[in-house]
Scaffold this active site. Structure first.
Site, PDB file in Angstrom:
ATOM      1  N   ASP A   9       0.753  -1.212  -0.065  1.00 19.52           N
ATOM      2  CA  ASP A   9      -0.028   0.054  -0.097  1.00 19.52           C
ATOM      3  C   ASP A   9       1.004   1.243   0.215  1.00 19.52           C
ATOM      4  O   ASP A   9       1.875   1.205   0.571  1.00 19.52           O
ATOM      5  CB  ASP A   9      -0.938  -0.005   1.222  1.00 19.52           C
ATOM      6  CG  ASP A   9      -2.084   1.041   1.027  1.00 19.52           C
ATOM      7  OD1 ASP A   9      -2.292   1.409  -0.022  1.00 19.52           O
ATOM      8  OD2 ASP A   9      -2.625   1.285   2.143  1.00 19.52           O
ATOM      9  N   GLY A  10       0.377   2.349  -0.618  1.00 17.24           N
ATOM     10  CA  GLY A  10       1.004   3.623  -0.728  1.00 17.24           C
ATOM     11  C   GLY A  10       1.767   3.884  -1.847  1.00 17.24           C
ATOM     12  O   GLY A  10       2.569   4.988  -1.821  1.00 17.24           O
ATOM     13  N   ARG A  13       0.582   7.457  -2.852  1.00 13.53           N
ATOM     14  CA  ARG A  13       1.004   8.643  -2.053  1.00 13.53           C
ATOM     15  C   ARG A  13       2.360   8.637  -2.158  1.00 13.53           C
ATOM     16  O   ARG A  13       2.789   9.926  -2.125  1.00 13.53           O
ATOM     17  CB  ARG A  13       0.496   8.071  -0.332  1.00 13.53           C
ATOM     18  CG  ARG A  13      -0.792   8.601  -0.234  1.00 13.53           C
ATOM     19  CD  ARG A  13      -1.389   7.996   0.898  1.00 13.53           C
ATOM     20  NE  ARG A  13      -1.661   6.354   0.611  1.00 13.53           N
ATOM     21  CZ  ARG A  13      -1.642   5.580   1.925  1.00 13.53           C
ATOM     22  NH1 ARG A  13      -1.382   5.992   3.115  1.00 13.53           N
ATOM     23  NH2 ARG A  13      -1.846   4.064   1.371  1.00 13.53           N
ATOM     24  N   HIS A  26       3.778   2.801  -8.864  1.00 12.10           N
ATOM     25  CA  HIS A  26       3.564   1.273  -8.978  1.00 12.10           C
ATOM     26  C   HIS A  26       4.708   0.739  -9.654  1.00 12.10           C
ATOM     27  O   HIS A  26       5.240  -0.421  -9.466  1.00 12.10           O
ATOM     28  CB  HIS A  26       2.214   1.302  -9.901  1.00 12.10           C
ATOM     29  CG  HIS A  26       0.951   1.594  -9.327  1.00 12.10           C
ATOM     30  ND1 HIS A  26       0.795   1.232  -8.139  1.00 12.10           N
ATOM     31  CD2 HIS A  26      -0.194   2.252  -9.848  1.00 12.10           C
ATOM     32  CE1 HIS A  26      -0.568   1.598  -7.849  1.00 12.10           C
ATOM     33  NE2 HIS A  26      -0.980   2.345  -8.752  1.00 12.10           N
ATOM     34  N   SER A  54      -6.716  -5.993  -6.129  1.00 11.58           N
ATOM     35  CA  SER A  54      -7.932  -6.612  -5.568  1.00 11.58           C
ATOM     36  C   SER A  54      -9.090  -6.554  -6.536  1.00 11.58           C
ATOM     37  O   SER A  54      -9.002  -5.969  -7.605  1.00 11.58           O
ATOM     38  CB  SER A  54      -8.116  -5.926  -4.255  1.00 11.58           C
ATOM     39  OG  SER A  54      -8.818  -4.761  -4.556  1.00 11.58           O
ATOM     40  N   ASN A  57     -10.102  -3.140  -7.017  1.00 10.40           N
ATOM     41  CA  ASN A  57      -9.281  -2.330  -7.782  1.00 10.40           C
ATOM     42  C   ASN A  57      -9.782  -2.036  -9.312  1.00 10.40           C
ATOM     43  O   ASN A  57      -9.415  -1.070  -9.832  1.00 10.40           O
ATOM     44  CB  ASN A  57      -7.846  -2.771  -7.894  1.00 10.40           C
ATOM     45  CG  ASN A  57      -7.001  -2.683  -6.697  1.00 10.40           C
ATOM     46  OD1 ASN A  57      -6.060  -3.480  -6.440  1.00 10.40           O
ATOM     47  ND2 ASN A  57      -7.585  -1.684  -5.752  1.00 10.40           N
ATOM     48  N   ARG A  60     -10.812   1.590 -10.185  1.00  7.40           N
ATOM     49  CA  ARG A  60      -9.679   2.598 -10.429  1.00  7.40           C
ATOM     50  C   ARG A  60      -9.996   3.142 -11.825  1.00  7.40           C
ATOM     51  O   ARG A  60     -10.450   2.335 -12.742  1.00  7.40           O
ATOM     52  CB  ARG A  60      -8.542   2.151 -10.180  1.00  7.40           C
ATOM     53  CG  ARG A  60      -8.128   1.840  -8.754  1.00  7.40           C
ATOM     54  CD  ARG A  60      -6.821   1.535  -8.416  1.00  7.40           C
ATOM     55  NE  ARG A  60      -6.611   1.562  -6.872  1.00  7.40           N
ATOM     56  CZ  ARG A  60      -5.576   1.733  -6.154  1.00  7.40           C
ATOM     57  NH1 ARG A  60      -4.414   2.160  -6.697  1.00  7.40           N
ATOM     58  NH2 ARG A  60      -5.670   1.594  -4.930  1.00  7.40           N
ATOM     59  N   ARG A 184       1.348  -4.814   6.418  1.00 10.95           N
ATOM     60  CA  ARG A 184       0.637  -3.745   5.462  1.00 10.95           C
ATOM     61  C   ARG A 184       1.641  -2.624   5.568  1.00 10.95           C
ATOM     62  O   ARG A 184       1.945  -2.115   6.569  1.00 10.95           O
ATOM     63  CB  ARG A 184      -0.496  -3.497   5.922  1.00 10.95           C
ATOM     64  CG  ARG A 184      -1.379  -2.480   4.885  1.00 10.95           C
ATOM     65  CD  ARG A 184      -2.851  -2.232   5.293  1.00 10.95           C
ATOM     66  NE  ARG A 184      -3.513  -1.383   4.118  1.00 10.95           N
ATOM     67  CZ  ARG A 184      -4.421  -1.719   3.475  1.00 10.95           C
ATOM     68  NH1 ARG A 184      -5.330  -2.729   3.929  1.00 10.95           N
ATOM     69  NH2 ARG A 184      -4.935  -0.725   2.619  1.00 10.95           N
ATOM     70  N   SER A 192      -8.816  -4.714   4.173  1.00  8.88           N
ATOM     71  CA  SER A 192      -9.122  -4.626   2.720  1.00  8.88           C
ATOM     72  C   SER A 192      -9.420  -5.902   2.191  1.00  8.88           C
ATOM     73  O   SER A 192      -8.944  -6.160   0.791  1.00  8.88           O
ATOM     74  CB  SER A 192      -8.031  -3.857   2.082  1.00  8.88           C
ATOM     75  OG  SER A 192      -7.668  -2.772   2.597  1.00  8.88           O
TER      76      SER A 192
END
Ligand code: FPP
Length: 237
Positions: A9-10, A13, A26, A54, A57, A60, A184, A192
């Site tokens: 995750d992240g 960000r 990514h 997931s 996803n 998105r 995580r 999640s």
């Protein structure tokens, strides 16, 4: 410790903080997935699971989905010799049939090429959801278990009860041990929809770094933290 699962995750960000497009997060995230898997293999772990896409996803933006697919289609394929060198066997967990055909073919090729490797298993969780996993298993029972068909038509009477062990075998990744540790990244503390059944007795670590900041050393830290945990599996210590 046989199996570590990572909820990466992240990426978004991390990229935004640097004024970069999400895609770049990514891309670096993908490279970190390789580094983490390599470290897991060096540590002699049996399985390293990565939650890469997931069932949620799909909502998105299409461009982001395309970028993620491109990473799987191109980079993953290009990196197959590395997985061979590291003795890593790649498997997938999730409903890959929803992916574009060429992507499915590429994935199948990677799985096939690496199938005799004896080191760590890289379990790519793609189009995976814990609920979907359970429902998929239930539907398999409906379709295939003759005990469900032995009663009067349209009824489940007359069947023997399904045991937890039997149900376990119907889930994705049935041949893998359940995750001992779930990590995580990015500081978020939630599950999640990941491996809901399989995580019954998993230990959890929620760590601060964004996924693109993962290193082999971070993996070592996670392993060390895990080793301090006392697992009781519902028993008295
Ligand atoms: C989490 O960051 C990351 C994802 C949802 C996707 C990660 C997928 C890859 C790197 C593709 C590589 C996969 C394979 C199987 C080769 P986020 O986008 O949720 O970050 P954010 O929460 O900061 O927005």
């Amino acid at each position: 410790l046989k199996h570590i699962a990572f909820i990466m995750d992240g990426n978004g960000r991390w990229a935004r903080r640097r004024g970069l497009p999400r895609y770049f997060g990514h891309k670096v995230g993908y490279d970190k997935m390789k580094a983490v898997t390599k470290r897991c293999s060096e540590l002699g772990l049996e399985v390293c699971s990565i939650y890469a896409f997931s069932t949620e996803n799909w909502s998105r933006p299409q461009e982001e989905i395309d970028e993620l697919f491109r990473l799987i289609r191109e980079n993953m394929h290009k990196d197959t010799p590395l997985f061979m060198e590291w003795n890593i066997r790649v498997v997938t967990m999730g409903d890959v049939t929803r992916f574009p055909k060429d992507l499915q073919d590429k994935l199948a090729e990677i799985v096939e090429t690496t199938k005799n490797n004896t080191g760590c298993v890289l379990n790519l969780c793609i189009n995976y959801g814990g609920r979907a996993d359970i429902i998929h298993a239930v539907n398999k029972i409906r379709e295939t278990d003759e005990r469900f068909l032995s009663g009067a038509k349209g009824s489940y009477r007359g069947r023997a009860d399904i045991t937890e062990q039997e149900f376990d075998k119907l889930l994705y990744g049935a041949d893998l041990p359940p995750p001992d540790l779930i990590v995580r990244t990015s500081g978020e503390q939630r599950v999640s929809n990941f491996m809901l059944w399989q995580m019954a007795y998993s230990e959890f670590l929620f760590i601060k770094p964004y996924w693109p900041q993962m290193t082999a050393k971070q993996v070592d830290k996670c392993v060390a933290a895990f080793k301090k945990r006392k697992r009781r599996f519902g028993k008295i210590g």
